[in-house]
Design a protein around this motif. Structure first.
Motif, PDB file in Angstrom:
ATOM      1  N   PRO A 182       0.795  -1.623   0.014  1.00  0.00           N
ATOM      2  CA  PRO A 182       0.178  -0.233  -0.290  1.00  0.00           C
ATOM      3  C   PRO A 182       0.722   1.305  -0.317  1.00  0.00           C
ATOM      4  O   PRO A 182       1.633   1.055   0.608  1.00  0.00           O
ATOM      5  N   TYR A 183       0.359   2.194  -0.818  1.00  0.00           N
ATOM      6  CA  TYR A 183       1.322   3.472  -0.677  1.00  0.00           C
ATOM      7  C   TYR A 183       0.120   4.490  -0.405  1.00  0.00           C
ATOM      8  O   TYR A 183      -0.797   4.987  -0.628  1.00  0.00           O
ATOM      9  N   THR A 184       0.373   5.148   0.958  1.00  0.00           N
ATOM     10  CA  THR A 184      -0.642   6.265   1.619  1.00  0.00           C
ATOM     11  C   THR A 184      -2.407   5.537   2.172  1.00  0.00           C
ATOM     12  O   THR A 184      -2.616   5.886   3.431  1.00  0.00           O
ATOM     13  N   PHE A 185      -2.730   4.861   1.073  1.00  0.00           N
ATOM     14  CA  PHE A 185      -4.188   4.539   1.462  1.00  0.00           C
ATOM     15  C   PHE A 185      -3.694   2.726   1.394  1.00  0.00           C
ATOM     16  O   PHE A 185      -3.443   1.751   0.806  1.00  0.00           O
ATOM     17  N   ASP A 186      -4.199   2.154   2.468  1.00  0.00           N
ATOM     18  CA  ASP A 186      -4.073   1.129   2.281  1.00  0.00           C
ATOM     19  C   ASP A 186      -5.786   0.474   2.980  1.00  0.00           C
ATOM     20  O   ASP A 186      -6.323   0.486   4.045  1.00  0.00           O
ATOM     21  N   LEU A 187      -6.597   0.240   1.935  1.00  0.00           N
ATOM     22  CA  LEU A 187      -8.178  -0.259   2.131  1.00  0.00           C
ATOM     23  C   LEU A 187      -8.395  -0.877   2.414  1.00  0.00           C
ATOM     24  O   LEU A 187      -9.857  -1.607   3.036  1.00  0.00           O
ATOM     25  N   SER A 188      -7.809  -2.231   2.555  1.00  0.00           N
ATOM     26  CA  SER A 188      -7.305  -3.615   3.294  1.00  0.00           C
ATOM     27  C   SER A 188      -8.014  -3.199   4.967  1.00  0.00           C
ATOM     28  O   SER A 188      -8.338  -3.848   5.900  1.00  0.00           O
ATOM     29  N   LYS A 189      -6.914  -2.799   5.623  1.00  0.00           N
ATOM     30  CA  LYS A 189      -7.032  -1.731   6.629  1.00  0.00           C
ATOM     31  C   LYS A 189      -8.056  -0.439   7.361  1.00  0.00           C
ATOM     32  O   LYS A 189      -8.209  -0.153   8.162  1.00  0.00           O
ATOM     33  N   GLN A 190      -9.092  -0.102   5.694  1.00  0.00           N
ATOM     34  CA  GLN A 190      -9.611   1.223   6.588  1.00  0.00           C
ATOM     35  C   GLN A 190      -8.762   2.324   6.609  1.00  0.00           C
ATOM     36  O   GLN A 190      -8.776   2.952   8.065  1.00  0.00           O
ATOM     37  N   SER A 191      -7.273   2.369   5.675  1.00  0.00           N
ATOM     38  CA  SER A 191      -6.437   2.938   6.898  1.00  0.00           C
ATOM     39  C   SER A 191      -5.493   4.207   6.245  1.00  0.00           C
ATOM     40  O   SER A 191      -5.481   3.351   4.071  1.00  0.00           O
ATOM     41  N   ALA A 192      -5.199   5.182   6.514  1.00  0.00           N
ATOM     42  CA  ALA A 192      -4.571   6.313   4.825  1.00  0.00           C
ATOM     43  C   ALA A 192      -3.629   6.973   6.091  1.00  0.00           C
ATOM     44  O   ALA A 192      -4.069   7.687   7.118  1.00  0.00           O
ATOM     45  N   ASP A 193      -2.885   6.976   5.496  1.00  0.00           N
ATOM     46  CA  ASP A 193      -1.287   7.799   6.255  1.00  0.00           C
ATOM     47  C   ASP A 193      -0.832   9.047   5.195  1.00  0.00           C
ATOM     48  O   ASP A 193      -0.105   9.178   4.359  1.00  0.00           O
ATOM     49  N   ILE A 194      -1.939  10.366   5.509  1.00  0.00           N
ATOM     50  CA  ILE A 194      -1.681  11.388   4.135  1.00  0.00           C
ATOM     51  C   ILE A 194      -0.489  12.304   4.690  1.00  0.00           C
ATOM     52  O   ILE A 194      -0.663  13.194   5.441  1.00  0.00           O
ATOM     53  N   PRO A 195       0.574  12.843   3.620  1.00  0.00           N
ATOM     54  CA  PRO A 195       1.661  13.550   3.894  1.00  0.00           C
ATOM     55  C   PRO A 195       0.732  15.126   4.183  1.00  0.00           C
ATOM     56  O   PRO A 195      -0.143  15.815   3.111  1.00  0.00           O
ATOM     57  N   GLY A 196       1.020  15.946   4.925  1.00  0.00           N
ATOM     58  CA  GLY A 196       0.966  17.602   4.925  1.00  0.00           C
ATOM     59  C   GLY A 196      -0.772  17.395   5.407  1.00  0.00           C
ATOM     60  O   GLY A 196      -1.577  17.418   6.127  1.00  0.00           O
ATOM     61  N   ASP A 197      -1.563  18.332   4.355  1.00  0.00           N
ATOM     62  CA  ASP A 197      -3.008  18.357   4.835  1.00  0.00           C
ATOM     63  C   ASP A 197      -4.034  17.873   3.489  1.00  0.00           C
ATOM     64  O   ASP A 197      -5.419  17.793   3.824  1.00  0.00           O
ATOM     65  N   GLY A 198      -3.596  17.728   2.621  1.00  0.00           N
ATOM     66  CA  GLY A 198      -4.048  16.043   1.936  1.00  0.00           C
ATOM     67  C   GLY A 198      -4.824  17.358   0.780  1.00  0.00           C
ATOM     68  O   GLY A 198      -5.323  16.437  -0.301  1.00  0.00           O
ATOM     69  N   GLU A 199      -4.443  18.978   0.032  1.00  0.00           N
ATOM     70  CA  GLU A 199      -4.830  19.051  -0.591  1.00  0.00           C
ATOM     71  C   GLU A 199      -3.935  19.870  -1.848  1.00  0.00           C
ATOM     72  O   GLU A 199      -4.007  20.080  -2.737  1.00  0.00           O
TER      73      GLU A 199
END
Length: 317
Positions: A182-199
């Motif tokens: 997974p890169y940034t988004f891990d849909l298998s865990k319903q999680s996301a680790d987003i850099p900055g504010d995501g905009e």
């Protein structure tokens, strides 16, 4: 002039194999001759009813490479070589270009880009190894303005990483030939680790479509210096909302500040890859991965790429 005899260096690998497959899809339509250059022996590549022989080469042996390129009357070289040292990556590309320049039929070269344009991301050390070949190509263009073209193909982030962990039958095909993580988004865990504010806007392109775009570009009469392609351009927050919508659930989301990203850098990395992913996230926060030029290739060729929602619905819907 359109490409007719094409060599794909590193075409048994990940992005390279997709480009070979894209070329094989149109091989019969345009009567193309395609070969794959590989450092190791591999079986020929067959796809869509067509075949491309794999030719073993030593990128340190210029005369042997020249003979291969000359024997097949190669006019276009597409490099998808990879490596984490100059000996693995920088030198082979330089030698490949030098060998090709001695071949009378040769007139086009595409270096191993196929991500964010390497000139935009000075903080990503791995991508700085992509710069020497670009300088060399510009020098050749100055020397041969009427008989040589090169193009830097950029496609952003591979959409396929959004397929990680899906439970669909043959779900591994979501990744194409790319690695499974997974890169940034891990849909298998319903999680996301987003850099900055995501905009910040990010270019997402499915790797299969990268192959189709590059293959179609070989049939353009002229090459622009930059050929930018995109499946879709979205902010990470928009991708997050699409993921939540398709999965039908709210994700656990962490927004990581630039300061915290910098703190995660290894100050004395033993290998260049140790900081690569963090450096890339910092580049996103800094705006280095923003769209800097028009997405021109989508308009120049007849390729209809998959968008993010369409991809998500295929593998998570």
């Amino acid at each position: 002039m359109k490409s007719q005899h094409i060599a794909v260096a590193g075409g048994t690998g990940r992005v390279g194999r997709h480009i070979v497959e894209g070329l094989l899809e149109i091989k019969q339509q345009y009567s193309l001759e395609i070969i794959v250059l590989s450092r190791s022996q591999s079986p020929d590549i067959s796809y869509a009813g067509s075949n491309a022989p794999v030719v073993t080469v030593d990128y340190q042996d210029l005369s042997a490479m020249q003979k291969v390129l000359n024997d097949y009357q190669i006019d276009t070289v597409i490099s998808t070589l990879s490596g984490i040292t100059a000996d693995d990556f920088v030198t082979p590309q330089e030698n490949l270009l030098r060998a090709a320049l001695s071949v009378p039929s040769f007139r086009r070269f595409a270096p191993s880009e196929f991500a964010v344009n390497s000139e935009q991301v000075p903080s990503v050390n791995l991508y700085q190894m992509k710069l020497p070949i670009i300088r060399s190509l510009r020098q050749v263009k100055q020397e041969r303005p009427n008989s040589f073209e090169y193009s830097l193909f950029s496609c952003g982030v591979f959409m396929n990483y959004l397929g990680y962990g899906n439970a669909k039958p043959k779900g591994h095909k979501a990744h194409g030939h790319m690695p499974h993580f997974p890169y940034t988004f891990d849909l298998s865990k319903q999680s996301a680790d987003i850099p900055g504010d995501g905009e910040r806007q990010i270019v997402y392109t499915r790797v299969e479509d990268v192959g189709k775009f590059v293959a179609a570009a070989t049939q353009l009469e002229t090459w622009e210096e930059y050929n930018e392609m995109a499946g879709e351009v979205l902010t990470m927050n928009k991708v997050l909302r699409l993921c939540e919508d398709v999965c039908g659930t709210k994700f656990k989301v962490n927004y990581t500040s630039r300061e915290n990203l910098v703190a995660n850098l290894d100050p004395s990395p033993e290998k260049i890859m140790m900081n690569f992913f963090v450096e890339f996230l910092i580049a996103i926060v800094d705006g280095d991965c923003d769209v800097k030029r028009p997405i021109n290739l989508n308009k120049l060729v007849d390729v209809k790429p998959v968008g993010v929602r369409q991809y998500l619905e295929q593998w998570w819907g």
